[in-house]
Scaffold this motif. Sequence first.
Motif, PDB file in Angstrom:
ATOM      1  N   VAL A  14       0.837  -1.203   0.000  1.00 31.73           N
ATOM      2  CA  VAL A  14       0.000   0.000   0.000  1.00 31.73           C
ATOM      3  C   VAL A  14       0.874   1.256   0.000  1.00 31.73           C
ATOM      4  CG1 VAL A  14      -1.663   1.321   1.360  1.00 31.73           C
ATOM      5  CG2 VAL A  14      -1.988  -1.124   1.038  1.00 31.73           C
ATOM      6  N   LEU A  15       1.922   1.281   0.829  1.00 38.19           N
ATOM      7  CA  LEU A  15       2.814   2.446   0.867  1.00 38.19           C
ATOM      8  C   LEU A  15       3.547   2.627  -0.458  1.00 38.19           C
ATOM      9  CD1 LEU A  15       4.250   2.172   4.473  1.00 38.19           C
ATOM     10  CD2 LEU A  15       2.768   3.965   3.576  1.00 38.19           C
ATOM     11  N   LEU A  16       3.977   1.534  -1.049  1.00 40.42           N
ATOM     12  CA  LEU A  16       4.650   1.618  -2.346  1.00 40.42           C
ATOM     13  C   LEU A  16       3.682   2.114  -3.422  1.00 40.42           C
ATOM     14  CD1 LEU A  16       7.392   1.065  -3.645  1.00 40.42           C
ATOM     15  CD2 LEU A  16       6.577  -1.220  -4.180  1.00 40.42           C
ATOM     16  N   GLY A  17       2.450   1.606  -3.383  1.00 42.49           N
ATOM     17  CA  GLY A  17       1.438   2.060  -4.335  1.00 42.49           C
ATOM     18  C   GLY A  17       1.092   3.520  -4.140  1.00 42.49           C
ATOM     19  N   TRP A  18       1.043   3.970  -2.883  1.00 41.54           N
ATOM     20  CA  TRP A  18       0.748   5.368  -2.588  1.00 41.54           C
ATOM     21  C   TRP A  18       1.850   6.279  -3.134  1.00 41.54           C
ATOM     22  CZ3 TRP A  18       2.327   8.513   1.996  1.00 41.54           C
ATOM     23  CH2 TRP A  18       1.639   9.726   2.047  1.00 41.54           C
ATOM     24  N   ALA A  19       3.114   5.866  -2.956  1.00 42.42           N
ATOM     25  CA  ALA A  19       4.229   6.656  -3.492  1.00 42.42           C
ATOM     26  C   ALA A  19       4.146   6.719  -5.022  1.00 42.42           C
ATOM     27  CB  ALA A  19       5.563   6.050  -3.051  1.00 42.42           C
ATOM     28  N   ILE A  22       1.426   9.173  -6.017  1.00 44.82           N
ATOM     29  CA  ILE A  22       1.850  10.574  -5.870  1.00 44.82           C
ATOM     30  C   ILE A  22       2.670  11.006  -7.085  1.00 44.82           C
ATOM     31  CG2 ILE A  22       3.345  12.131  -4.554  1.00 44.82           C
ATOM     32  CD1 ILE A  22       2.457  10.648  -2.036  1.00 44.82           C
ATOM     33  N   VAL A  23       3.654  10.196  -7.441  1.00 43.29           N
ATOM     34  CA  VAL A  23       4.514  10.534  -8.585  1.00 43.29           C
ATOM     35  C   VAL A  23       3.694  10.588  -9.875  1.00 43.29           C
ATOM     36  CG1 VAL A  23       6.455   9.728  -9.988  1.00 43.29           C
ATOM     37  CG2 VAL A  23       6.601   9.644  -7.499  1.00 43.29           C
ATOM     38  N   THR A  24       2.824   9.605 -10.070  1.00 48.38           N
ATOM     39  CA  THR A  24       1.985   9.584 -11.269  1.00 48.38           C
ATOM     40  C   THR A  24       1.052  10.787 -11.300  1.00 48.38           C
ATOM     41  OG1 THR A  24       2.059   7.170 -11.243  1.00 48.38           O
ATOM     42  CG2 THR A  24       0.371   8.196 -12.609  1.00 48.38           C
ATOM     43  N   GLY A  25       0.489  11.132 -10.143  1.00 51.51           N
ATOM     44  CA  GLY A  25      -0.406  12.288 -10.067  1.00 51.51           C
ATOM     45  C   GLY A  25       0.301  13.585 -10.420  1.00 51.51           C
ATOM     46  N   ILE A  26       1.520  13.753  -9.943  1.00 51.83           N
ATOM     47  CA  ILE A  26       2.282  14.959 -10.262  1.00 51.83           C
ATOM     48  C   ILE A  26       2.570  15.036 -11.759  1.00 51.83           C
ATOM     49  CG2 ILE A  26       4.535  16.073  -9.958  1.00 51.83           C
ATOM     50  CD1 ILE A  26       4.444  15.090  -7.025  1.00 51.83           C
ATOM     51  N   VAL A  27       3.016  13.921 -12.333  1.00 50.91           N
ATOM     52  CA  VAL A  27       3.334  13.906 -13.770  1.00 50.91           C
ATOM     53  C   VAL A  27       2.082  14.165 -14.601  1.00 50.91           C
ATOM     54  CG1 VAL A  27       4.098  12.404 -15.655  1.00 50.91           C
ATOM     55  CG2 VAL A  27       5.365  12.455 -13.512  1.00 50.91           C
ATOM     56  N   LEU A  58     -10.547  14.692 -11.053  1.00 54.22           N
ATOM     57  CA  LEU A  58     -11.169  13.363 -11.122  1.00 54.22           C
ATOM     58  C   LEU A  58     -10.394  12.434 -12.046  1.00 54.22           C
ATOM     59  CD1 LEU A  58     -14.943  14.318 -11.291  1.00 54.22           C
ATOM     60  CD2 LEU A  58     -13.828  13.057  -9.454  1.00 54.22           C
ATOM     61  N   ILE A  59     -10.026  12.931 -13.218  1.00 50.27           N
ATOM     62  CA  ILE A  59      -9.302  12.101 -14.186  1.00 50.27           C
ATOM     63  C   ILE A  59      -7.908  11.740 -13.665  1.00 50.27           C
ATOM     64  CG2 ILE A  59      -8.302  12.069 -16.509  1.00 50.27           C
ATOM     65  CD1 ILE A  59     -10.677  13.880 -17.351  1.00 50.27           C
ATOM     66  N   VAL A  60      -7.183  12.748 -13.183  1.00 47.37           N
ATOM     67  CA  VAL A  60      -5.824  12.505 -12.684  1.00 47.37           C
ATOM     68  C   VAL A  60      -5.856  11.597 -11.465  1.00 47.37           C
ATOM     69  CG1 VAL A  60      -3.837  13.624 -11.594  1.00 47.37           C
ATOM     70  CG2 VAL A  60      -4.817  14.593 -13.660  1.00 47.37           C
ATOM     71  N   GLY A  61      -6.797  11.824 -10.544  1.00 50.17           N
ATOM     72  CA  GLY A  61      -6.893  10.981  -9.352  1.00 50.17           C
ATOM     73  C   GLY A  61      -7.209   9.542  -9.693  1.00 50.17           C
ATOM     74  N   PHE A  62      -8.157   9.341 -10.620  1.00 46.59           N
ATOM     75  CA  PHE A  62      -8.506   7.979 -11.032  1.00 46.59           C
ATOM     76  C   PHE A  62      -7.302   7.273 -11.641  1.00 46.59           C
ATOM     77  CE2 PHE A  62      -9.962   4.975 -14.246  1.00 46.59           C
ATOM     78  CZ  PHE A  62     -10.790   4.157 -13.490  1.00 46.59           C
ATOM     79  N   LEU A  63      -6.620   7.932 -12.576  1.00 44.85           N
ATOM     80  CA  LEU A  63      -5.485   7.304 -13.249  1.00 44.85           C
ATOM     81  C   LEU A  63      -4.304   7.081 -12.299  1.00 44.85           C
ATOM     82  CD1 LEU A  63      -5.555   9.216 -16.658  1.00 44.85           C
ATOM     83  CD2 LEU A  63      -6.313   6.873 -16.189  1.00 44.85           C
ATOM     84  N   ALA A  64      -4.012   8.078 -11.457  1.00 44.37           N
ATOM     85  CA  ALA A  64      -2.876   7.951 -10.539  1.00 44.37           C
ATOM     86  C   ALA A  64      -3.121   6.851  -9.513  1.00 44.37           C
ATOM     87  CB  ALA A  64      -2.631   9.281  -9.828  1.00 44.37           C
ATOM     88  N   HIS A  65      -4.315   6.789  -8.958  1.00 46.94           N
ATOM     89  CA  HIS A  65      -4.599   5.730  -7.989  1.00 46.94           C
ATOM     90  C   HIS A  65      -4.762   4.380  -8.674  1.00 46.94           C
ATOM     91  CE1 HIS A  65      -5.213   9.130  -5.311  1.00 46.94           C
ATOM     92  NE2 HIS A  65      -4.895   8.268  -4.362  1.00 46.94           N
ATOM     93  N   VAL A  95      -3.970  13.436   3.050  1.00 42.95           N
ATOM     94  CA  VAL A  95      -4.377  14.782   2.624  1.00 42.95           C
ATOM     95  C   VAL A  95      -5.155  15.489   3.734  1.00 42.95           C
ATOM     96  CG1 VAL A  95      -5.907  16.019   1.034  1.00 42.95           C
ATOM     97  CG2 VAL A  95      -4.282  14.358   0.157  1.00 42.95           C
ATOM     98  N   ILE A  96      -6.059  14.768   4.396  1.00 44.82           N
ATOM     99  CA  ILE A  96      -6.820  15.366   5.500  1.00 44.82           C
ATOM    100  C   ILE A  96      -5.892  15.780   6.629  1.00 44.82           C
ATOM    101  CG2 ILE A  96      -8.508  14.851   7.316  1.00 44.82           C
ATOM    102  CD1 ILE A  96     -10.026  13.189   5.209  1.00 44.82           C
TER     103      ILE A  96
END
Length: 171
Positions: A14-19, A22-27, A58-65, A95-96
């Motif tokens: 989960v931690l590796l996926g979260w990292a 984050i990187v995918t979301g930024i890109v 919504l699009i970036v969050g869906f794809l990054a996650h 984030v919260i």
Amino acid sequence: MIQSLKTSVSWKAVLLGWAAAIVTGIVLNLTFRAANYWIFNAGPLGLRDTAALVTISLIVGFLAHGVGGYLAGRVAHYRGGLNGAMVAVLGTVAVIAAIILVAAILLATAGALFSGGVPLTMPRGGIGGILIALVSLFLANLLGGYLGGKLGEFEVGLGRPSGKPPPAERR
């Protein structure tokens, strides 16, 4: 229930996926902003472009996650959907926590930084619109993480029943 959740979730995955999320979301966010500038010759998005910001989020969050969930499903080797969804849950909790921390710092130092108080502007949708956008964003992230995790689990365990840990010799 809680005990089975503790044994079902691979927190390393989960931690590796979260990292990775984050990187995918930024890109992806930088890519969408550059595309907005080059295609529409538009400046930075502001409060007047709330619908565009929510749609891009919504699009970036869906794809990054989805990418983070995929990685979590691959690393965990089992229950990829759960591990992928936990990527989105961990991201939301982080984030919260960051918002609460920043708000506490701003409120504690507001007198020193802003003599007239902290200026706040409200988007056109008001609080209800903000809540709808936030819940939609969380659900899109959760769905992306779950589907990515299921895809990662599927690729690891072709032919193995879903939800069961791999045999000891594969670990």
